[in-house]
Write a protein that holds these residues in place. Sequence first.
Motif, PDB file in Angstrom:
ATOM      1  N   HIS A  99       0.820  -1.213   0.000  1.00 47.20           N
ATOM      2  CA  HIS A  99       0.000   0.000   0.000  1.00 47.20           C
ATOM      3  C   HIS A  99       0.855   1.265   0.000  1.00 47.20           C
ATOM      4  O   HIS A  99       0.398   2.322  -0.445  1.00 47.20           O
ATOM      5  CB  HIS A  99      -0.916   0.009   1.215  1.00 47.20           C
ATOM      6  N   GLU A 100       2.102   1.143   0.468  1.00 46.19           N
ATOM      7  CA  GLU A 100       2.980   2.308   0.498  1.00 46.19           C
ATOM      8  C   GLU A 100       3.353   2.778  -0.903  1.00 46.19           C
ATOM      9  O   GLU A 100       3.823   3.913  -1.071  1.00 46.19           O
ATOM     10  CB  GLU A 100       4.234   1.979   1.298  1.00 46.19           C
ATOM     11  N   GLN A 105      -2.735   9.534  -6.934  1.00 41.67           N
ATOM     12  CA  GLN A 105      -3.588  10.094  -7.977  1.00 41.67           C
ATOM     13  C   GLN A 105      -4.543   9.054  -8.567  1.00 41.67           C
ATOM     14  O   GLN A 105      -5.379   9.382  -9.383  1.00 41.67           O
ATOM     15  CB  GLN A 105      -2.747  10.713  -9.096  1.00 41.67           C
ATOM     16  N   PHE A 106      -4.394   7.794  -8.143  1.00 40.40           N
ATOM     17  CA  PHE A 106      -5.258   6.733  -8.632  1.00 40.40           C
ATOM     18  C   PHE A 106      -6.701   7.026  -8.210  1.00 40.40           C
ATOM     19  O   PHE A 106      -6.956   7.350  -7.043  1.00 40.40           O
ATOM     20  CB  PHE A 106      -4.784   5.402  -8.049  1.00 40.40           C
ATOM     21  N   PRO A 107      -7.672   6.949  -9.131  1.00 43.23           N
ATOM     22  CA  PRO A 107      -9.048   7.339  -8.796  1.00 43.23           C
ATOM     23  C   PRO A 107      -9.630   6.631  -7.584  1.00 43.23           C
ATOM     24  O   PRO A 107     -10.390   7.232  -6.818  1.00 43.23           O
ATOM     25  CB  PRO A 107      -9.828   6.982 -10.080  1.00 43.23           C
ATOM     26  N   ALA A 108      -9.277   5.355  -7.397  1.00 43.35           N
ATOM     27  CA  ALA A 108      -9.832   4.594  -6.274  1.00 43.35           C
ATOM     28  C   ALA A 108      -8.953   4.678  -5.031  1.00 43.35           C
ATOM     29  O   ALA A 108      -9.153   3.923  -4.078  1.00 43.35           O
ATOM     30  CB  ALA A 108     -10.034   3.134  -6.674  1.00 43.35           C
ATOM     31  N   PHE A 109      -7.981   5.600  -5.027  1.00 42.88           N
ATOM     32  CA  PHE A 109      -7.057   5.683  -3.901  1.00 42.88           C
ATOM     33  C   PHE A 109      -7.758   5.872  -2.559  1.00 42.88           C
ATOM     34  O   PHE A 109      -7.398   5.204  -1.579  1.00 42.88           O
ATOM     35  CB  PHE A 109      -6.042   6.807  -4.122  1.00 42.88           C
ATOM     36  N   LYS A 113      -7.178   3.259   0.346  1.00 43.93           N
ATOM     37  CA  LYS A 113      -6.564   3.701   1.608  1.00 43.93           C
ATOM     38  C   LYS A 113      -7.365   3.201   2.798  1.00 43.93           C
ATOM     39  O   LYS A 113      -6.805   2.722   3.790  1.00 43.93           O
ATOM     40  CB  LYS A 113      -6.462   5.221   1.634  1.00 43.93           C
ATOM     41  N   ASP A 114      -8.704   3.305   2.702  1.00 47.84           N
ATOM     42  CA  ASP A 114      -9.560   2.825   3.789  1.00 47.84           C
ATOM     43  C   ASP A 114      -9.380   1.330   4.005  1.00 47.84           C
ATOM     44  O   ASP A 114      -9.411   0.831   5.136  1.00 47.84           O
ATOM     45  CB  ASP A 114     -11.029   3.137   3.485  1.00 47.84           C
ATOM     46  N   PRO A 121      -3.879  -7.701   8.360  1.00 52.77           N
ATOM     47  CA  PRO A 121      -4.440  -8.956   7.822  1.00 52.77           C
ATOM     48  C   PRO A 121      -5.137  -8.779   6.484  1.00 52.77           C
ATOM     49  O   PRO A 121      -5.057  -9.665   5.616  1.00 52.77           O
ATOM     50  CB  PRO A 121      -5.420  -9.387   8.915  1.00 52.77           C
ATOM     51  N   VAL A 122      -5.807  -7.654   6.289  1.00 56.65           N
ATOM     52  CA  VAL A 122      -6.453  -7.386   5.000  1.00 56.65           C
ATOM     53  C   VAL A 122      -5.399  -7.236   3.912  1.00 56.65           C
ATOM     54  O   VAL A 122      -5.537  -7.768   2.808  1.00 56.65           O
ATOM     55  CB  VAL A 122      -7.332  -6.118   5.089  1.00 56.65           C
TER      56      VAL A 122
END
Length: 202
Positions: A99-100, A105-109, A113-114, A121-122
């Motif tokens: 995730h780092e 700028q990714f639309p689903a960022f 992030k959430d 674990p996720v």
Amino acid sequence: MTTANESLVLDAAAQDLLFREARTANTFTDEPVTDEQLQAVYDLVKYAPTAFNQQALRIVLVRSTEARERLVAQMSDGNKAKTGSAPLVAILAADNEFHEELPSQFPAFPQAKDLFFSERPVRESSAGFNAALQVGYFIIGVRAAGLAAGPMTGFNAEGINKEFFADGDHSVLAVVNIGKPGADAWYPRSPRLAYDQVVTTV
């Protein structure tokens, strides 16, 4: 009437190279595998589809004698000789902290992030699945370079993680021997299930 093979855009030679005649190699010639070849493979397979465009796959190319010995020591007995003699060996692992590297700028960022930034674990579950998709593409990319791949899961995963990923953030998925196939490289091909044994329509 169009046959199944004629429905494909790839010509017959490319189909054979990537699929029908491609095999898991168990012996290799001494011909080296170059960094330039692996760069070309990666530049092709980096476009593999993954959830949220995450790129969790990490690749360690084992070239030094010392590193090869450390790896061979963690392989199952039946894989030690193959891994010890292959021109190049790649350790493929999932980066559980992928995730780092997600582009902001990714639309689903915001959604990514959430999901990923707070729950290890996720992240581990997602990294393992999506990096495994990338492993499949990596093997196809090796074949596209005119090389044979010998992917293996017969190893001490805990030992490899300790030896090569001491940060605790990576999980080995596969070890892949890479090179030109040598003498008696192939085991007899096992049968494959037919279309109607696998596919149903609802």
